[in-house]
Design a protein around this motif. Sequence first.
Motif, short mmCIF file in Angstrom:
data_model
loop_
_atom_site.label_atom_id
_atom_site.label_comp_id
_atom_site.label_asym_id
_atom_site.label_seq_id
_atom_site.Cartn_x
_atom_site.Cartn_y
_atom_site.Cartn_z
N GLY A 1 104.35 -19.52 -5.67
CA GLY A 1 103.16 -20.28 -5.30
C GLY A 1 101.90 -19.57 -5.76
N TYR A 2 101.17 -20.21 -6.64
CA TYR A 2 99.90 -19.65 -7.13
C TYR A 2 98.75 -20.28 -6.37
N GLU A 3 97.94 -19.42 -5.75
CA GLU A 3 96.76 -19.87 -5.04
C GLU A 3 95.62 -19.94 -6.05
N VAL A 4 95.02 -21.12 -6.19
CA VAL A 4 94.02 -21.35 -7.23
C VAL A 4 92.77 -21.96 -6.60
N ASP A 5 91.62 -21.40 -6.93
CA ASP A 5 90.34 -21.99 -6.52
C ASP A 5 89.94 -22.98 -7.60
N VAL A 6 89.53 -24.18 -7.20
CA VAL A 6 89.13 -25.21 -8.17
C VAL A 6 87.76 -25.77 -7.79
N SER A 7 87.07 -26.29 -8.79
CA SER A 7 85.78 -26.95 -8.53
C SER A 7 86.08 -28.28 -7.85
N MET A 8 85.10 -28.83 -7.21
CA MET A 8 85.29 -30.13 -6.56
C MET A 8 85.50 -31.22 -7.60
N GLU B 1 99.81 -27.64 -1.82
CA GLU B 1 98.79 -27.48 -0.78
C GLU B 1 97.42 -27.80 -1.36
N LYS B 2 96.60 -28.52 -0.58
CA LYS B 2 95.23 -28.87 -0.99
C LYS B 2 94.29 -28.67 0.19
N ILE B 3 93.56 -27.56 0.17
CA ILE B 3 92.54 -27.30 1.18
C ILE B 3 91.30 -26.84 0.42
N PRO B 4 90.32 -27.75 0.21
CA PRO B 4 89.19 -27.43 -0.66
C PRO B 4 88.52 -26.10 -0.30
N PRO B 5 88.17 -25.31 -1.27
CA PRO B 5 88.33 -25.48 -2.72
C PRO B 5 89.61 -24.87 -3.25
N GLN B 6 90.57 -24.57 -2.35
CA GLN B 6 91.80 -23.93 -2.80
C GLN B 6 92.97 -24.88 -2.83
N ILE B 7 93.85 -24.64 -3.79
CA ILE B 7 95.11 -25.37 -3.87
C ILE B 7 96.21 -24.35 -4.11
N VAL B 8 97.45 -24.77 -3.87
CA VAL B 8 98.60 -23.93 -4.19
C VAL B 8 99.52 -24.73 -5.09
N ILE B 9 99.89 -24.11 -6.22
CA ILE B 9 100.80 -24.74 -7.18
C ILE B 9 102.08 -23.95 -7.21
N ASP B 10 103.21 -24.64 -6.95
CA ASP B 10 104.54 -24.01 -7.01
C ASP B 10 105.04 -24.10 -8.45
N VAL B 11 105.16 -22.94 -9.08
CA VAL B 11 105.68 -22.87 -10.45
C VAL B 11 107.01 -22.11 -10.38
N LEU C 1 91.57 -13.06 -8.57
CA LEU C 1 91.33 -14.45 -8.22
C LEU C 1 91.68 -15.34 -9.40
N LEU C 2 92.35 -16.43 -9.10
CA LEU C 2 92.73 -17.39 -10.14
C LEU C 2 91.92 -18.67 -9.93
N PHE C 3 91.22 -19.09 -10.97
CA PHE C 3 90.41 -20.29 -10.93
C PHE C 3 91.04 -21.33 -11.84
N GLY C 4 91.08 -22.59 -11.38
CA GLY C 4 91.72 -23.65 -12.14
C GLY C 4 90.75 -24.76 -12.52
N PHE C 5 91.02 -25.38 -13.69
CA PHE C 5 90.13 -26.41 -14.21
C PHE C 5 90.94 -27.55 -14.81
N ALA C 6 90.46 -28.75 -14.64
CA ALA C 6 91.16 -29.93 -15.16
C ALA C 6 91.12 -30.00 -16.68
N THR C 7 90.05 -29.48 -17.27
CA THR C 7 89.91 -29.55 -18.73
C THR C 7 89.58 -28.18 -19.31
N ALA C 8 89.90 -28.03 -20.59
CA ALA C 8 89.56 -26.79 -21.29
C ALA C 8 88.04 -26.64 -21.39
N GLU C 9 87.34 -27.77 -21.49
CA GLU C 9 85.88 -27.74 -21.56
C GLU C 9 85.28 -27.15 -20.28
N GLU C 10 85.82 -27.55 -19.13
CA GLU C 10 85.31 -27.03 -17.86
C GLU C 10 85.57 -25.52 -17.77
N ARG C 11 86.74 -25.09 -18.23
CA ARG C 11 87.05 -23.65 -18.21
C ARG C 11 86.12 -22.89 -19.15
#
Length: 194
Positions: free
Chosen positions: A25-32, A11-21, A59-69
Amino acid sequence: MISRLTGKLIEKIPPQIVIDVNGVGYEVDVSMQTFYNLPPLHETVQLYTQLVVREDAHLLFGFATAEERATFRQLVKVSGIGAKTALGILSAMSADELAQAVAEEDIKRLSSAPGIGKKTAERMVLELRGKLVSNTVSDGLFAAPAAADETGDIISTLLALGYNEREAKAAVKDIPKGTDVGEGVRLALKNLLK
């Protein structure tokens, strides 16, 4: 602590996504910044995460890179900046752009982020100075012109002595190309004392 998630993006509904692991399903807030780099739905995604526990929510926040986190973690330590505001800042500018704005003390650029006024931007500069890692800032500081590799060494020495990036860059501006490191540091220190 949940440090990283790898699973199917469902699922992708900005700024939230859902990742099935594995069926969860983990609901994760991500930066744009991260959102725009996500793969299409039903593809595998891997994100670095930060769990923020509040009185009323986890709340779970997700980042593409370790630097962003890492940048997010530093931002939430600044007085007056919460997790949602930090995510908004990282949506408005990349981690590299933020580090550069802090290093250059660019209050106008920092206060252009959502939820950040002039006073908070000034506090960010004060509290984040020297704490943000940036490929852009580092490359700009240490990538010397071909004729003068010594400039990077002079700047490194000034940083080790406790000067910030902006001061170091300003101090080496007037140093003639080809000056050796020892003499360059001496001249830079002289410039800083003016």
